[in-house]
Scaffold this motif. Sequence first.
Motif, PDB file in Angstrom:
ATOM      1  N   UNK A   1      -1.434  -6.471  -9.082  1.00 18.33           N
ATOM      2  CA  UNK A   1      -0.368  -7.489  -9.098  1.00 18.33           C
ATOM      3  C   UNK A   1      -0.619  -8.493 -10.223  1.00 18.33           C
ATOM      4  N   UNK A   2       0.460  -8.742 -11.008  1.00 16.82           N
ATOM      5  CA  UNK A   2       0.343  -9.675 -12.151  1.00 16.82           C
ATOM      6  C   UNK A   2       1.076 -10.987 -11.896  1.00 16.82           C
ATOM      7  N   UNK A   3       2.129 -10.924 -11.022  1.00 15.27           N
ATOM      8  CA  UNK A   3       2.974 -12.112 -10.801  1.00 15.27           C
ATOM      9  C   UNK A   3       3.372 -12.179  -9.338  1.00 15.27           C
ATOM     10  N   UNK A   4       3.142 -13.363  -8.729  1.00 24.28           N
ATOM     11  CA  UNK A   4       3.509 -13.563  -7.324  1.00 24.28           C
ATOM     12  C   UNK A   4       4.429 -14.783  -7.250  1.00 24.28           C
ATOM     13  N   UNK A   5       5.732 -14.552  -7.110  1.00 23.29           N
ATOM     14  CA  UNK A   5       6.680 -15.658  -6.934  1.00 23.29           C
ATOM     15  C   UNK A   5       6.861 -15.899  -5.436  1.00 23.29           C
TER      16      UNK A   5
ATOM     17  N   UNK B   1       0.831  -1.215   0.000  1.00 25.74           N
ATOM     18  CA  UNK B   1       0.000   0.000   0.000  1.00 25.74           C
ATOM     19  C   UNK B   1       0.863   1.262   0.000  1.00 25.74           C
ATOM     20  N   UNK B   2       2.190   1.070   0.027  1.00 26.34           N
ATOM     21  CA  UNK B   2       3.091   2.240   0.049  1.00 26.34           C
ATOM     22  C   UNK B   2       3.599   2.614  -1.342  1.00 26.34           C
ATOM     23  N   UNK B   3       3.269   1.762  -2.345  1.00 25.88           N
ATOM     24  CA  UNK B   3       3.683   2.085  -3.733  1.00 25.88           C
ATOM     25  C   UNK B   3       2.419   2.056  -4.603  1.00 25.88           C
ATOM     26  N   UNK B   4       2.376   2.879  -5.658  1.00 22.85           N
ATOM     27  CA  UNK B   4       1.115   3.065  -6.369  1.00 22.85           C
ATOM     28  C   UNK B   4       0.604   1.855  -7.141  1.00 22.85           C
ATOM     29  N   UNK B   5       1.509   1.032  -7.686  1.00 23.99           N
ATOM     30  CA  UNK B   5       0.991   0.049  -8.643  1.00 23.99           C
ATOM     31  C   UNK B   5       1.838  -1.234  -8.667  1.00 23.99           C
ATOM     32  N   UNK B   6       1.883  -1.956  -7.507  1.00 22.29           N
ATOM     33  CA  UNK B   6       2.734  -3.169  -7.473  1.00 22.29           C
ATOM     34  C   UNK B   6       2.300  -4.180  -8.530  1.00 22.29           C
ATOM     35  N   UNK B   7       3.268  -4.678  -9.329  1.00 24.55           N
ATOM     36  CA  UNK B   7       2.934  -5.673 -10.366  1.00 24.55           C
ATOM     37  C   UNK B   7       3.621  -7.024 -10.083  1.00 24.55           C
ATOM     38  N   UNK B   8       4.946  -6.965  -9.805  1.00 24.84           N
ATOM     39  CA  UNK B   8       5.671  -8.223  -9.577  1.00 24.84           C
ATOM     40  C   UNK B   8       6.122  -8.284  -8.124  1.00 24.84           C
ATOM     41  N   UNK B   9       5.649  -9.331  -7.422  1.00 25.64           N
ATOM     42  CA  UNK B   9       5.928  -9.467  -5.999  1.00 25.64           C
ATOM     43  C   UNK B   9       6.635 -10.790  -5.743  1.00 25.64           C
ATOM     44  N   UNK B  10       7.644 -10.763  -4.884  1.00 28.47           N
ATOM     45  CA  UNK B  10       8.349 -11.978  -4.468  1.00 28.47           C
ATOM     46  C   UNK B  10       8.157 -12.173  -2.969  1.00 28.47           C
ATOM     47  N   UNK B  11       7.775 -13.399  -2.581  1.00 28.40           N
ATOM     48  CA  UNK B  11       7.681 -13.754  -1.164  1.00 28.40           C
ATOM     49  C   UNK B  11       8.786 -14.753  -0.860  1.00 28.40           C
ATOM     50  N   UNK B  12       9.606 -14.431   0.132  1.00 29.57           N
ATOM     51  CA  UNK B  12      10.636 -15.364   0.612  1.00 29.57           C
ATOM     52  C   UNK B  12      10.103 -15.950   1.922  1.00 29.57           C
TER      53      UNK B  12
ATOM     54  N   UNK C   1       8.778  -5.318  -7.935  1.00 29.81           N
ATOM     55  CA  UNK C   1       8.297  -4.086  -7.304  1.00 29.81           C
ATOM     56  C   UNK C   1       8.357  -4.209  -5.785  1.00 29.81           C
ATOM     57  N   UNK C   2       8.158  -5.443  -5.296  1.00 29.66           N
ATOM     58  CA  UNK C   2       8.139  -5.648  -3.837  1.00 29.66           C
ATOM     59  C   UNK C   2       8.651  -7.033  -3.488  1.00 29.66           C
ATOM     60  N   UNK C   3       9.379  -7.121  -2.378  1.00 31.05           N
ATOM     61  CA  UNK C   3       9.827  -8.397  -1.825  1.00 31.05           C
ATOM     62  C   UNK C   3       9.332  -8.444  -0.384  1.00 31.05           C
ATOM     63  N   UNK C   4       8.715  -9.558   0.001  1.00 30.27           N
ATOM     64  CA  UNK C   4       8.237  -9.728   1.374  1.00 30.27           C
ATOM     65  C   UNK C   4       8.977 -10.928   1.972  1.00 30.27           C
ATOM     66  N   UNK C   5       9.701 -10.694   3.060  1.00 28.33           N
ATOM     67  CA  UNK C   5      10.494 -11.762   3.673  1.00 28.33           C
ATOM     68  C   UNK C   5       9.783 -12.232   4.939  1.00 28.33           C
TER      69      UNK C   5
END
Length: 292
Positions: free
Chosen positions: A102-106, A74-85, A154-158
């Motif tokens: 979001x278009x891709x969730x790895x 919610x802190x960036x306008x248009x997250x498309x590619x997200x990675x979850x570690x 666009x974003x990485x969540x660890x």
Amino acid sequence: VIPGWFSEISPMWPGEAHSLKVEKILFQGKSDYQDVIVFQSATYGKVLVLDGVIQLTERDECAYQEMITHLPLCSIPNPKKVLVIGGGDGGVLREVARHTSVEQIDICEIDKMVVDVSKQYFPNVAVGYDDPRVNLIIGDGVAFLKNAAEGTYDAVIVDSSDPIGPAKELFEKPFFESVNRALRPGGVVCTQAESIWLHMNIIEDIVSNCREIFKGSVNYAWTSVPTYPSGVIGFMLCSTEGLEVDFKKPVNPIDADESSIKSHGPLKFYNSEIHSAAFCLPSFAKKVIDSK
Ligand SMILES: NCCCN[C@H]1CC[C@H](N)CC1
């Protein structure tokens, strides 16, 4: 152990232990990486425990999964590619899936047993895997990021466990450097960052490493999760050089997003006010974190 009670005893929180009343052990196993237990608690629903440490309970997992996901997205306008570690239970995937941009969730999770156990015992958490945008990789997040192309996400969540056991390297400098490289300019990372009541020394190291590596904003946020040690959990929010990110002002609100509510039900914990409030720190923590 008192019959019928589980106590979370660890050298990471000496002299204290949160206990939950156990109704029934549902699963006990040992993966290549850790001991895995699922039990039915008397008052917190089902509980997932890895190497004796509580990872999530059905009753309060919403707080952690919603905050660790929506604080960055919610802190960036248009997250498309997200990675979850990490995040093998699927709860973060469920929350990322709320974002229609979001278009891709790895997702890269080291322990397949966590995925399988979550799908079997925590269907409302593992529902995240049902989203067609999700690509699951079973492997070591450190290696995955070393091989990731520069500026991919666009974003990485660890979403890690503690720095004892398989997640240890996810708290060290080389890993943060590989995250910075895999993010686009103005991209954001959010990591699980322990407790201000218990781990100020760990937090101090993480903050100084992040300040050296991430040339955008570096902020620490925290929230209440009753079944985590000391009842709170923190998050490091960092952005890479490039477009300015003000983590304290959500630019991409999700709490009133009709499509998110229609597809995933209302948010139980996160909202735009608690987003901003999460960055307000008690003085003992502010002194350490703001001085790094
Ligand atoms: N996705 C499950 C949550 C993992 N995070 C937890 C934070 C608190 C720690 N003591 C254990 C892991």
